[in-house]
Write a protein that holds these residues in place. Structure first.
Motif, PDB file in Angstrom:
ATOM      1  N   UNK A 104      32.467  39.708  36.934  1.00  0.00           N
ATOM      2  CA  UNK A 104      33.854  39.952  36.575  1.00  0.00           C
ATOM      3  C   UNK A 104      33.955  40.596  35.205  1.00  0.00           C
ATOM      4  N   UNK A 164      30.211  43.251  44.542  1.00  0.00           N
ATOM      5  CA  UNK A 164      30.845  44.004  43.459  1.00  0.00           C
ATOM      6  C   UNK A 164      30.492  45.491  43.538  1.00  0.00           C
ATOM      7  N   UNK A 167      41.471  38.873  47.851  1.00  0.00           N
ATOM      8  CA  UNK A 167      41.130  38.383  46.515  1.00  0.00           C
ATOM      9  C   UNK A 167      42.302  37.577  45.963  1.00  0.00           C
ATOM     10  N   UNK A 209      42.477  33.514  45.329  1.00  0.00           N
ATOM     11  CA  UNK A 209      42.796  32.986  43.999  1.00  0.00           C
ATOM     12  C   UNK A 209      43.974  32.016  44.065  1.00  0.00           C
ATOM     13  N   UNK A 260      41.604  33.654  34.887  1.00  0.00           N
ATOM     14  CA  UNK A 260      41.123  34.139  36.186  1.00  0.00           C
ATOM     15  C   UNK A 260      41.787  35.443  36.587  1.00  0.00           C
ATOM     16  N   UNK A 261      43.080  35.597  36.232  1.00  0.00           N
ATOM     17  CA  UNK A 261      43.783  36.821  36.631  1.00  0.00           C
ATOM     18  C   UNK A 261      43.156  38.053  35.976  1.00  0.00           C
ATOM     19  N   UNK A 262      42.617  37.872  34.776  1.00  0.00           N
ATOM     20  CA  UNK A 262      42.036  39.025  34.086  1.00  0.00           C
ATOM     21  C   UNK A 262      40.573  39.219  34.464  1.00  0.00           C
ATOM     22  N   UNK A 263      39.987  38.248  35.139  1.00  0.00           N
ATOM     23  CA  UNK A 263      38.600  38.402  35.565  1.00  0.00           C
ATOM     24  C   UNK A 263      38.530  38.428  37.089  1.00  0.00           C
ATOM     25  N   UNK A 264      38.097  37.356  37.706  1.00  0.00           N
ATOM     26  CA  UNK A 264      37.838  37.364  39.143  1.00  0.00           C
ATOM     27  C   UNK A 264      38.995  37.833  40.010  1.00  0.00           C
ATOM     28  N   UNK A 265      40.204  37.366  39.705  1.00  0.00           N
ATOM     29  CA  UNK A 265      41.318  37.700  40.581  1.00  0.00           C
ATOM     30  C   UNK A 265      41.760  39.150  40.376  1.00  0.00           C
ATOM     31  N   UNK A 266      41.386  39.737  39.259  1.00  0.00           N
ATOM     32  CA  UNK A 266      41.708  41.137  38.972  1.00  0.00           C
ATOM     33  C   UNK A 266      43.191  41.420  39.169  1.00  0.00           C
TER      34      UNK A 266
END
Lengths: 353, 281
Positions: A68, A90, A339, A343, B238-244
């Motif tokens: 990430x 990725x 995604x 989340x 998480x929104x700025x990393x994995x969840x994009x």
């Protein structure tokens, strides 16, 4: 064998307090350089210095803690990296976002060393954009003396109170939900609303029995005796197995996750030829063996394997048994919509209880 | 201000591709904040922050009082002791807490030792068979519980709470206290009716300076909370990393900023009202 901080763990900490290293645009445009962006502790001791003295190309080496972070760094425009090592799903995501350049295989003769079984992955059919670097699994690390017999199923970890208060899961939304899917007998890439809801319900039910959603330190909790079962990357468990004979690793019978990290060239780098020279160096048999013996992950490089000893080749935590790998799957990029759904589901799991 | 402007624009945006956000002035990102699970996490964030701040102030007040009334030479040393932990990185301090608070950590080791000694003593005086302390020592679970998170936040914010209260107490004219006692007020009455009101500006500053950073904590829930007690900042991260999902992450972080603004505005109103009252006296 010395104790090493693993590649992921080390930088997670630094990233967590907001420290990160940024390359200014265009600073490394020199002809004689290559800007290599890699996981922490994920290369041989002399890999880079050997390359520098053999080719005269200077290596600017930077580290990231997870995929990430790599993706976030490149998302706003490549700050100048020529070479990166993302994981399979990725790579697919980056291909989807048009962030990678095709490799020129004529400049990488050593690619012939790669096991043919690795040459046609789902995330990069026909290997046009990537070459495999290392691979491994996600499974269960456990304390042999504290468990009843042998651990064989995800049920002990995900659907039972037998080891209540002694379980660590990962703090990775997608991975944990995927292992729940495997436990339920589904493919870990089979994202439907129904499957996601079932996996979510399973994890919410199990949450009271879980000690930690470990931020990449499940192996430390296991070593310290805080938990007896930890969902982790095989390499991380392997490191604590070297310190403590009482720790074992298993890929459960339902199968786990097969991961692969592969070398890629991102768009926007300026040292295309040097990046190829570096890839060719990494794919060399002796170099590959040097890396594998230092970081202890499984190499897909046949020429490197030929140089390794039995301890490495026959270690079940590095090369798991045929049965458990055949039940395992590689993770596929789920698409932006999923995604987000994954989340949101994770947020509900975290908010529960 | 520029990054803040960008976040503001993002918060009304949509992901048009994996790498591109377009500002479409949609309110969707703000609407998503009102999902029940986010409300649960916001509520958890609020009560953990309030509790940690309250504990900080209750502990900080006597410490500040001791420093403020100490002799000038020991004052410098005491202040140094308060500041000393700041010379260590926050991450390292948090990791050391992990070592102390684990079920097999130092604190439980100490508690176990005390339990053993007390049990020996009870046996010695003939009360051993009563099982007053249970059959064996059960380690207290700090990590992975809200209590552990509160403890962690108190630990990192305590100096921030001590310093403003100290500076308020230091400037105080002690003759008010003497006057209060002379006029027949007891110790307690003097404390609550003279000392605390006089230190109130410092207490308010201490509240704001501990409460606001507590709202944005993500390291403590992750490490001391072991991912079991996530707060709102963990979702933002998480929104700025994995969840994009940068637009949603931006909306969530602005939401925290709005809460901060409201608190600062309340503080400003309070100050204005106070000076008006004092002017009328």
């Amino acid at each position: 064998m010395s104790i090493r901080i693993n590649r992921r763990q080390f930088l997670t900490g630094t990233a967590a307090v907001g420290v990160s290293f940024t390359l200014p645009n265009g600073v490394f445009a020199d002809a004689g350089k290559v800007n290599f962006y890699n996981w922490d502790t994920y290369i041989g001791e002399n890999t880079i210095s050997e390359f520098e003295s053999a080719t005269g190309i200077k290596v600017q080496y930077d580290l990231y803690a997870d995929n990430d972070e790599l993706f976030a760094k490149l998302k706003g425009g490549n700050p100048g990296y020529d070479l990166i090592i993302p994981s399979g799903d990725y790579i697919e995501q980056m291909l989807d976002a048009d962030m990678l350049l095709p490799l020129d295989m004529s400049k990488i003769p050593n690619a012939k060393n790669i096991d043919p079984a690795f040459m046609n992955p789902s995330f990069d059919p026909g290997r046009k954009y990537s070459l495999p670097y290392m691979w491994g699994t996600i499974g269960i690390g456990y304390r042999k003396s504290a468990v009843d017999g042998e651990i064989t199923s995800w049920a002990d970890m995900l659907d039972s109170d037998k080891y209540a208060g002694r379980i660590a899961l990962m703090n990775e939304s997608k991975t944990v939900l995927q292992m729940a899917l495997k436990y339920m007998g589904k493919s870990l890439n089979d994202w439907t609303d129904e499957n996601l809801a079932a996996a979510e319900a399973l994890l919410i039910k199990q949450k009271p029995h879980v000690t930690a959603f470990a931020q990449d330190n499940g192996q430390d909790l296991l070593l310290a005796g805080e938990v007896d079962l930890a969902m982790e990357w095989n390499g991380d468990i392997l490191q604590v197995m070297e310190e403590d004979d009482d720790i074992g690793y298993v890929v459960p019978k339902e199968g786990g996750l097969l991961w692969e990290d592969a070398v890629c060239i991102p768009k926007g780098g300026e040292n295309f030829d040097n990046a190829h020279a570096m890839i060719n160096h990494l794919m060399d048999g002796a170099v590959g063996a040097g890396i594998a013996s230092f970081i202890n992950y499984a190499t897909p490089n046949k020429a490197a394997q030929a140089l390794m000893d039995k301890d490495y080749l026959e270690n079940p935590a590095i090369f798991p048994s045929e049965e458990s790998t055949s039940a395992s799957e590689a993770s596929v990029y789920a698409g932006a919509e999923w995604v987000r759904k994954i989340d949101e589901s994770w947020t509900r799991i975290k908010a529960a209880g | 201000m520029v990054p803040l402007g960008i976040i503001f624009m993002y918060s009304f945006g949509e992901n048009v591709s994996l790498v591109e956000v377009k500002t479409t002035w949609t309110f969707d990102n703000y609407k998503r904040i009102f999902e029940p699970e986010l409300m649960t996490l916001l509520w958890r964030t609020l009560w953990i922050s309030i509790l940690a701040t309250a504990i900080c102030i209750v502990v900080a007040f006597p410490v500040a009082l001791v420093i403020a009334t100490a002799s000038p030479s020991s004052k410098a040393w005491l202040l140094l002791l308060i500041m000393l932990p700041f010379w260590t990185n926050l991450l390292i301090r948090t990791y050391s807490l992990l070592n102390i608070l684990g079920t097999r950590g130092r604190l439980n080791e100490l508690l176990g030792w005390i339990w053993l000694r007390t049990n020996d003593f009870l046996t010695f005086v003939g009360a051993g068979d009563l099982g007053l302390l249970g059959a064996k020592f059960v380690p207290i679970k700090f990590l992975g519980t809200p209590g552990g998170v509160v403890l962690g936040i108190v630990y990192v914010s305590l100096p921030f709470a001590i310093l403003p209260i100290y500076s308020a107490l230091e400037r105080m004219d002690t003759s008010y206290l003497e006057a209060s006692m002379d006029l027949g007020a007891g110790q307690l009455q003097t404390f609550f009716r003279i000392l605390v009101p006089l230190a109130m500006p410092g207490i308010l500053t201490a509240f704001i300076i501990t409460f606001i950073p507590a709202l944005g904590q993500f390291l403590t829930p992750e490490l001391l909370g072991r991912g079991q007690v996530d707060m709102i900042a963990n979702v933002i991260q998480r929104q700025f990393k994995g969840a994009n999902d940068w637009p949603f992450g931006s909306a969530l972080s602005l939401m925290l900023l709005y809460v901060t603004f409201i608190l600062l505005a309340l503080r400003a109103f309070g100050d204005a009202a106070r000076s008006k009252r004092e002017a009328n006296l």
